[in-house]
Each structure stands twice: as C-alpha cells, then as structure tokens.
Design a protein around this motif. Structure first.
Motif, short mmCIF file in Angstrom:
data_model
loop_
_atom_site.label_atom_id
_atom_site.label_comp_id
_atom_site.label_asym_id
_atom_site.label_seq_id
_atom_site.Cartn_x
_atom_site.Cartn_y
_atom_site.Cartn_z
N MET A 11 -12.52 -10.99 3.20
CA MET A 11 -12.28 -10.36 4.51
C MET A 11 -10.79 -10.25 4.78
O MET A 11 -10.32 -9.24 5.32
CB MET A 11 -12.92 -11.20 5.62
CG MET A 11 -14.39 -10.96 5.75
SD MET A 11 -15.03 -11.40 7.33
CE MET A 11 -14.90 -13.16 7.27
N LEU A 57 -16.64 -3.02 4.66
CA LEU A 57 -16.61 -4.19 3.77
C LEU A 57 -16.37 -5.46 4.59
O LEU A 57 -16.98 -6.50 4.33
CB LEU A 57 -15.52 -4.01 2.70
CG LEU A 57 -15.51 -5.02 1.57
CD1 LEU A 57 -16.84 -5.11 0.90
CD2 LEU A 57 -14.44 -4.66 0.56
N THR A 58 -15.50 -5.35 5.60
CA THR A 58 -15.26 -6.52 6.46
C THR A 58 -16.54 -6.91 7.19
O THR A 58 -16.87 -8.10 7.29
CB THR A 58 -14.17 -6.21 7.49
OG1 THR A 58 -13.10 -5.55 6.83
CG2 THR A 58 -13.65 -7.47 8.12
N GLU A 74 -3.57 -6.16 -6.42
CA GLU A 74 -5.03 -6.14 -6.33
C GLU A 74 -5.62 -5.85 -7.69
O GLU A 74 -4.94 -5.36 -8.58
CB GLU A 74 -5.51 -5.06 -5.34
CG GLU A 74 -5.21 -5.39 -3.90
CD GLU A 74 -5.87 -6.68 -3.44
OE1 GLU A 74 -6.91 -7.06 -4.02
OE2 GLU A 74 -5.32 -7.31 -2.53
N LYS A 97 -8.40 -9.92 2.65
CA LYS A 97 -7.83 -8.82 1.85
C LYS A 97 -8.03 -7.50 2.55
O LYS A 97 -7.10 -6.67 2.65
CB LYS A 97 -8.52 -8.75 0.49
CG LYS A 97 -8.01 -9.73 -0.54
CD LYS A 97 -8.68 -9.39 -1.87
CE LYS A 97 -8.67 -10.49 -2.83
NZ LYS A 97 -7.61 -10.32 -3.83
N CYS A 98 -9.26 -7.26 3.04
CA CYS A 98 -9.54 -5.98 3.72
C CYS A 98 -8.65 -5.84 4.94
O CYS A 98 -8.08 -4.77 5.19
CB CYS A 98 -10.99 -5.91 4.16
SG CYS A 98 -12.13 -5.85 2.81
N ARG A 99 -8.53 -6.93 5.70
CA ARG A 99 -7.75 -6.86 6.93
C ARG A 99 -6.30 -6.57 6.64
O ARG A 99 -5.63 -5.86 7.38
CB ARG A 99 -7.88 -8.17 7.70
CG ARG A 99 -8.39 -7.93 9.09
CD ARG A 99 -8.70 -9.19 9.81
NE ARG A 99 -10.10 -9.50 9.78
CZ ARG A 99 -10.58 -10.72 9.54
NH1 ARG A 99 -9.77 -11.70 9.31
NH2 ARG A 99 -11.87 -10.93 9.54
N LEU A 117 -12.96 0.03 4.34
CA LEU A 117 -12.42 -1.30 4.59
C LEU A 117 -13.15 -1.97 5.75
O LEU A 117 -13.50 -3.16 5.68
CB LEU A 117 -10.92 -1.21 4.90
CG LEU A 117 -10.00 -0.94 3.70
CD1 LEU A 117 -8.62 -0.55 4.16
CD2 LEU A 117 -9.93 -2.16 2.82
N LEU A 160 0.85 -1.18 0.00
CA LEU A 160 0.00 0.00 0.00
C LEU A 160 0.89 1.23 0.00
O LEU A 160 1.72 1.40 0.87
CB LEU A 160 -0.89 0.01 1.26
CG LEU A 160 -1.72 1.26 1.49
CD1 LEU A 160 -2.71 1.44 0.38
CD2 LEU A 160 -2.48 1.12 2.80
N PHE A 214 -5.11 -4.70 4.29
CA PHE A 214 -4.90 -3.28 4.08
C PHE A 214 -5.13 -2.46 5.34
O PHE A 214 -4.47 -1.44 5.56
CB PHE A 214 -5.77 -2.77 2.92
CG PHE A 214 -5.22 -3.20 1.61
CD1 PHE A 214 -5.82 -4.21 0.89
CD2 PHE A 214 -4.06 -2.63 1.11
CE1 PHE A 214 -5.29 -4.64 -0.31
CE2 PHE A 214 -3.53 -3.04 -0.09
CZ PHE A 214 -4.13 -4.05 -0.80
N CYS A 250 -18.93 -8.69 4.81
CA CYS A 250 -18.51 -10.07 4.55
C CYS A 250 -18.81 -10.95 5.74
O CYS A 250 -19.27 -12.09 5.58
CB CYS A 250 -17.01 -10.13 4.26
SG CYS A 250 -16.59 -9.40 2.70
N LEU A 260 -11.12 -6.43 -5.33
CA LEU A 260 -11.20 -5.56 -4.17
C LEU A 260 -11.52 -4.13 -4.59
O LEU A 260 -12.23 -3.42 -3.88
CB LEU A 260 -9.86 -5.58 -3.41
CG LEU A 260 -9.90 -4.82 -2.11
CD1 LEU A 260 -10.82 -5.49 -1.13
CD2 LEU A 260 -8.52 -4.71 -1.50
#
Lengths: 114, 353
Positions: free
Chosen positions: B337, A88-89, A32, B339-341, A85, A12, B343, A92, A36
């Motif tokens: 999940m 989104l978590t 990515e 992937k998000c974590r 983020l 990142l 970042f 999910c 995503l």
C-alpha cells in the motif's frame, strides 16, 4: 518531462512521444521491479478503457521499470494509471482488514479451546 | 466428481496439468476478452467473492509462533506474488551490519566471523527503529543496536589427567550466540528494559576457541531489507501453491481403482465399497503434491483430469522468530500500500507543477 525538482532523484518520470496524443504514455518508475509492476499491470488491465498495458524491466542491473499505458478514445493515460494505483490500494486495504479479522478469530478460537 | 465444466469456465478458472506441459497459465479475464463476461475491476464483487480463511493445519505444526499456513481465495496471481516477494525481500528487520574487531586470536578469520554474526537473527522489533541516514558512521539510539562479545578461553585446572572431552578440559571453548550481550545506548535501556534485545536463538555456534584465544568484538545492528542483503529477510521462507483440482472423468473400479489410489499422495483418493467392488473417489485434493504420476500409466491417464484452481493460494510463511508470521503478512500488505501511495503522491505533485 521529469517529475520532480533536481535536488532529489525522481521516482516517477513520464515519457511521451512527439505528436502522440495524451492517451499513449510510458511511465518510468524508479526503484521498482516485478513486485509493483505486475500487480499494477493487472489492475490497469482490468479497466475497460485501456487498450494496452504492459511493463518491462529495461536492464536487470538497473532497478527501474517502463510502464506503458495506451487508452481507447481520448482519455489521458494518467487517468487509468491513477485509477489502477487507487484500486490496488483498496485491494490491499481489504485484504489487510480481512486477514487481521481472521487472525483475531483464530486466536480467540484457540484461546477458547484451551 | 465426474462433472466437467464448460470449456470457457475451465480456461478462466483452471490451470491444466498436461502430460507434456502446463496449459492456461496466464490470467485472461480482462475486459473484452470474453464476450458475455463483465471483467471490469469491481471492488464490491471482489469483496464478496474473496475470503481468507485459516486451516487447522496450523495446529499440526507445533511451532506455531513461528510458522503459519493460510488460504487466500479470489485474488489474482500477480497480487499474491507481490505479497510473497515483499515478505522475502522488503519487510525490514534489524541485523548486525558493522563488526568492530578489537581482538580476535581465534582460528576463525575476522571476515568469516563477521559474516556469521550478520546472519544471526536479532530479536528486536524493527518497527521501533529508523533506517540509518546515509553517511552517518556513528549511529544514534533510534537507528542502532549495540551488541558485544567478550570471551576468553582458558584451561581448566581441575580436569582429570587423561580426559579428552573439550567440555572438561577447557573453559569457554565454544562461542554461542547467547554470548552476544546487549549494550544499551541512550534511552534504549528504558524503552526495551525488561525484555532486552538479543539474538532470537541462543544456541547458534559462532566460533570454537582453545586456551589463550580470545574474542573481543563490538557489533552495530541496523535496519535493512532483504533486497539489500539476505540477512535482513524476516522469513525462513514464504511460499504459496495453488489448490490442486482432480476430476475423474469416468467411474474407476476394482484393481484400476487401487492403482489410481497409489498414483496420488496418501489421503487424496479413497476407495468406496459400492456393491462389493471398490470405487475410487476424490476425497481431499488439497493433500496432493501434483506429481502427475497418473499420467505415466497408459490406461489411467485418460481417466483423470489434473489441474489447479487459478485463484486459490495456499500460503506457507515461516518466520525466523523476529516477528510472528501474522505480523509479517500484515506488514507486507502495508508495504505494498505504501508503494502505491508513494506514486499517487508523485502524480499529484507533478500535476501541481
């Protein structure tokens, strides 16, 4: 400004134009693609403080995306990115819990019918 | 149903299938676009509105250890598509990667045979294995599965003089995937003991031999993802479609109703007998394949409004047999999940610096 130390490749990076305030930032996400990128874009756009959000794949041979966030007012752009983020978590997690509950229900139903 | 929605509701909830194009494709319900609607992301509203349910259609497809069909309602296309992409390309499996050919006197070239071996699905739970470290040539018991094929074709001395059936004339003239025998390394024999590890299907034809030809091959299987090579993809295919939405704008009677019924897939439109004349009624729009045949008829095209419900996804997941389809979907959601974590952790570590 690179995100991590030199011993491993950064995943990142944060790029900011000179003179722009903290509200307009481009994040470069390595390794990515649309998976995503699009889902994160949707979650960040749902935030009313965000004036602009978009992502692009700079070149199809390189697996990285440029993710741009511009905020209304003086909010630093990292905030809606982080919130996106997190949201989104949460989505999910909820989908996972609901799906597994339904699978279990269905299997119990099947077992009961036999 | 001949009630029509207000324009705004329609733009927000339906994808319109027109004669020459598809309209209202993109999601527009972001905050600020529609006055009077609060479109800010709200987890509570999402949890109440969305639900996933299974259809009894699973029973009709007899191989239900291998395929599944389910509905997901209330989610956006971006997230549904992310799940689909992850199912195809990012859920890891084990597959043959390195093929050591000690002896191959068959007519199939080494590289063709190696390619075929790579595509055979291997029934090993990938969650019990690790990825191989880059640069590691040997492989350890935690990241490698070793398989072996040792087949020699011989002439059958007891065959009758004038038979021409290769099954009778030769022994071992076909090499099937059931000939891939597992060679346990390290403690794998204890961990996987009874069930063992091998190909999912034993009847995949790999090569054909004639007397004197033999195959002596050792294979190493590693963990990988579909993005790297399609042999690692755990699904035969995973796809979704949106629920079709058919609205009749006017009552349709008589001969027109008959023709209307034939324009759609069977079971979508039924004819009800009202006062002697058949009247068309939309019974089950889910069965429609949206061929838009009705728009080819001049008199019928203004009677019907075709569309799709924007947030109702009918997923169809067909597994290759390595993992059951419900496990595959759960794994796909967990990967998104993760992937998000990843970042979020990156962001936090940057803030610390």
């Amino acid at each position: 400004m690179a995100g991590v130390e030199e011993t491993r490749k950064p995943v990142l990076e944060v790029v900011q134009a000179e003179g722009a305030d903290e509200g307009c930032v481009t994040f470069v996400l390595h390794e990515e693609d649309h998976t995503l990128g699009n889902s994160l874009r949707y979650m960040v756009m749902k935030n009313p403080d965000v004036e602009f959000c978009g992502y692009s794949i700079t070149h199809p041979s390189e697996s990285k995306i440029n993710f741009r966030v511009q905020t209304r007012g003086n909010l630093p752009a990292v905030e809606p990115f982080r919130k996106g983020l997190n949201d989104l978590t949460e989505v999910c997690q909820f989908v996972l819990d609901t799906f597994e509950a339904r699978v279990k229900e269905f299997k119990d139903q099947e077992a009961a019918m036999d | 149903m001949s009630a029509s929605m207000s324009n705004v509701e329609e733009i927000r909830n339906r994808v319109i299938l027109g004669e020459f194009g598809v309209k209202n494709v993109h999601t527009t319900d972001f905050p600020g676009n529609y006055p009077g609607y609060d479109d800010t992301w709200n987890q509570k509203k999402f949890e109440k509105a969305s639900y996933t349910k299974f259809l009894l259609l699973i029973n009709i497809i007899q191989m239900d250890e291998n395929s599944m069909e389910f509905d997901m309602v209330g989610i956006d296309a971006a997230i549904a598509n992310a799940f689909r992409r992850i199912l195809l390309a990012e859920v890891p499996t084990m597959a043959v990667e390195k093929v050591f050919v000690y002896n191959n006197t068959s007519i199939i070239q080494d590289e063709i045979l190696a390619h075929r071996l790579g595509l055979v699905p291997i029934k090993a739970d990938p969650r019990l294995f690790e990825y191989r470290n880059a640069g590691d040539e040997e492989g350890t018991e935690i990241d490698t599965i070793q398989l072996q094929i040792k087949v020699k074709c011989t002439r059958n001395p007891r065959a009758s003089k004038d038979s021409s059936d290769p099954n009778e004339l030769y022994n071992n003239h076909t090499v099937y995937s059931r000939d891939m025998k597992w060679v346990p390394i390290g403690n794998q024999a204890d961990v996987f003991g009874e069930a063992g590890i091998g190909p999912v299907h034993g009847d995949i034809l790999l090569a054909q031999l004639r007397p004197g030809q033999e195959l002596d091959i050792v294979m190493h299987c590693v963990k990988g993802i579909g993005k790297d090579h399609a042999k690692f993809s755990p699904v035969a295919t995973a796809s979704y479609r949106l629920l079709p939405d058919i609205t009749l704008l006017r009552p349709v009677k008589g001969e027109m109703a008959e023709r209307l019924k034939r324009c759609f897939s069977p079971g979508v439109i039924e004819l009800e007998n009202v006062g002697g004349t058949p009247v068309a009624k939309v019974v089950n729009s889910r069965l429609d394949t949206c061929s838009r045949e009705v728009l080819r008829h001049e008199d019928l095209k203004n009677v019907v409004k075709l569309g799709r419900v924007r947030d109702h996804f009918i997923f169809s997941v067909e597994s290759t047999g390595i993992l059951p389809p419900d496990i595959l979907v759960s794994e796909a959601i967990k990967i998104l999940m993760a992937k998000c974590r990843k970042f979020l952790n990156e962001l936090d570590s940057v803030e610390m610096d």
